[in-house]
Design a protein around this motif. Structure first.
Motif, mmCIF file in Angstrom:
data_model
loop_
_atom_site.group_PDB
_atom_site.id
_atom_site.type_symbol
_atom_site.label_atom_id
_atom_site.label_comp_id
_atom_site.label_asym_id
_atom_site.label_seq_id
_atom_site.Cartn_x
_atom_site.Cartn_y
_atom_site.Cartn_z
ATOM 1 N N ILE A 14 0.877 -1.169 0.000
ATOM 2 C CA ILE A 14 0.000 0.000 0.000
ATOM 3 C C ILE A 14 0.918 1.224 0.000
ATOM 4 N N LEU A 15 0.830 2.025 -1.052
ATOM 5 C CA LEU A 15 1.784 3.114 -1.242
ATOM 6 C C LEU A 15 1.171 4.496 -1.020
ATOM 7 N N ALA A 16 1.989 5.404 -0.523
ATOM 8 C CA ALA A 16 1.608 6.807 -0.415
ATOM 9 C C ALA A 16 1.867 7.495 -1.756
ATOM 10 N N ARG A 17 2.957 7.104 -2.371
ATOM 11 C CA ARG A 17 3.357 7.550 -3.704
ATOM 12 C C ARG A 17 4.275 6.459 -4.241
ATOM 13 N N PRO A 18 4.570 6.453 -5.528
ATOM 14 C CA PRO A 18 5.387 5.364 -6.064
ATOM 15 C C PRO A 18 6.680 5.158 -5.265
ATOM 16 N N GLY A 19 6.864 3.927 -4.801
ATOM 17 C CA GLY A 19 8.077 3.559 -4.082
ATOM 18 C C GLY A 19 8.077 3.869 -2.593
ATOM 19 N N LEU A 24 4.992 3.997 6.278
ATOM 20 C CA LEU A 24 6.213 4.749 6.567
ATOM 21 C C LEU A 24 5.985 6.254 6.393
ATOM 22 N N HIS A 25 5.236 6.598 5.372
ATOM 23 C CA HIS A 25 4.927 8.006 5.127
ATOM 24 C C HIS A 25 4.106 8.593 6.278
ATOM 25 N N LEU A 26 3.062 7.887 6.699
ATOM 26 C CA LEU A 26 2.207 8.389 7.781
ATOM 27 C C LEU A 26 2.990 8.539 9.078
ATOM 28 N N ASP A 27 3.814 7.559 9.379
ATOM 29 C CA ASP A 27 4.611 7.618 10.602
ATOM 30 C C ASP A 27 5.618 8.763 10.542
ATOM 31 N N ASP A 28 6.239 8.952 9.386
ATOM 32 C CA ASP A 28 7.229 10.022 9.219
ATOM 33 C C ASP A 28 6.579 11.396 9.393
ATOM 34 N N VAL A 29 5.445 11.611 8.743
ATOM 35 C CA VAL A 29 4.770 12.905 8.836
ATOM 36 C C VAL A 29 4.290 13.160 10.264
ATOM 37 N N GLY A 71 -6.653 7.987 3.463
ATOM 38 C CA GLY A 71 -7.481 7.630 2.309
ATOM 39 C C GLY A 71 -6.710 7.048 1.139
ATOM 40 N N LYS A 72 -5.387 7.151 1.169
ATOM 41 C CA LYS A 72 -4.583 6.558 0.101
ATOM 42 C C LYS A 72 -4.551 5.038 0.178
ATOM 43 N N ALA A 73 -5.075 4.475 1.256
ATOM 44 C CA ALA A 73 -5.109 3.017 1.389
ATOM 45 C C ALA A 73 -6.226 2.389 0.556
ATOM 46 N N THR A 74 -7.096 3.200 -0.029
ATOM 47 C CA THR A 74 -8.206 2.646 -0.807
ATOM 48 C C THR A 74 -7.711 2.087 -2.137
ATOM 49 N N PRO A 75 -8.406 1.098 -2.666
ATOM 50 C CA PRO A 75 -8.035 0.578 -3.990
ATOM 51 C C PRO A 75 -8.127 1.657 -5.074
ATOM 52 N N TYR A 76 -9.025 2.627 -4.890
ATOM 53 C CA TYR A 76 -9.190 3.690 -5.882
ATOM 54 C C TYR A 76 -7.933 4.553 -5.980
ATOM 55 N N PHE A 77 -7.338 4.901 -4.849
ATOM 56 C CA PHE A 77 -6.120 5.699 -4.880
ATOM 57 C C PHE A 77 -4.942 4.861 -5.373
ATOM 58 N N GLN A 78 -4.892 3.606 -4.950
ATOM 59 C CA GLN A 78 -3.807 2.744 -5.407
ATOM 60 C C GLN A 78 -3.869 2.563 -6.925
ATOM 61 N N ASP A 79 -5.083 2.473 -7.482
ATOM 62 C CA ASP A 79 -5.236 2.408 -8.938
ATOM 63 C C ASP A 79 -4.757 3.705 -9.588
ATOM 64 N N TYR A 80 -5.064 4.829 -8.970
ATOM 65 C CA TYR A 80 -4.614 6.124 -9.486
ATOM 66 C C TYR A 80 -3.087 6.170 -9.575
ATOM 67 N N THR A 83 -2.330 4.152 -12.733
ATOM 68 C CA THR A 83 -2.865 4.600 -14.018
ATOM 69 C C THR A 83 -2.732 6.112 -14.255
ATOM 70 N N HIS A 84 -2.535 6.868 -13.193
ATOM 71 C CA HIS A 84 -2.494 8.333 -13.242
ATOM 72 C C HIS A 84 -3.813 8.932 -13.709
ATOM 73 N N LYS A 85 -4.900 8.156 -13.565
ATOM 74 C CA LYS A 85 -6.234 8.648 -13.922
ATOM 75 C C LYS A 85 -6.986 8.949 -12.626
ATOM 76 N N ARG A 86 -7.175 10.234 -12.384
ATOM 77 C CA ARG A 86 -7.848 10.682 -11.170
ATOM 78 C C ARG A 86 -9.363 10.576 -11.342
#
Length: 161
Positions: A14-19, A24-29, A71-80, A83-86
């Motif tokens: 489950i990614l916050a952004r590619p890679g 890790l992102h949530l904990d860091d912020v 909300g980035k944990a949703t399949p919709y955001f992961q698909d985005y 695909t880069h299709k918002r």
């Protein structure tokens, strides 16, 4: 439900952004926000201005950091990300804002304030807003306003009014 949320967040898939894994992102912020809050005079003054203790303000800061991209944990955001299709469903801030409110369940003036501040901060963490209706607007859904939100049973239960 809690078990499912935990499984989603600890997965490195489950990614916050590619890679970058979301957890890790949530904990860091959250950690950086808490550190900044503890070290800054502005954090102490903000707590005082809000009528919160420093400990309550630190908790608010940490929760806001942890939930901001939930909300980035949703399949919709992961698909985005792939695909880069918002789409309307791929937006992530409203779910994060809603999740933050669930963590301040106590029925006190301070908890209601924390719910409100966390909600607004997360809902618009990528763009400024000028009024409460704009803060709650969902792109493409003009019927979703602050007033309609206040009438929802969940809002009445959480006393975000």
């Amino acid at each position: 439900m809690q078990k499912l949320v935990t499984m989603l967040l600890v997965s490195s898939e489950i990614l916050a952004r590619p890679g970058e894994p979301l957890v890790l992102h949530l904990d860091d912020v959250a950690s950086k926000m808490l550190e900044a809050c503890k070290l800054s005079q502005a954090g102490k003054q903000a707590a005082k201005n809000c009528g919160l203790t420093e400990q309550q303000f630190e908790q608010l800061t940490y929760v806001t950091g942890w939930c901001h991209d939930f909300g980035k944990a949703t399949p919709y955001f992961q698909d985005y990300l792939k695909t880069h299709k918002r789409t309307q469903k791929s937006q992530h801030s409203l779910l994060g804002a809603w999740a933050s409110m669930q963590l301040f369940q106590e029925d006190s003036k301070e908890a209601r304030l924390c719910r409100t501040l966390a909600f607004y901060a997360i809902r618009h963490h990528h763009s400024p807003f000028h009024n409460k209706d704009e803060a709650l607007e969902i792109e493409g859904d003009e019927d979703f306003s602050y007033e309609s939100y206040r009438q929802m049973p969940e809002a009445k239960k959480l006393k975000l009014q």
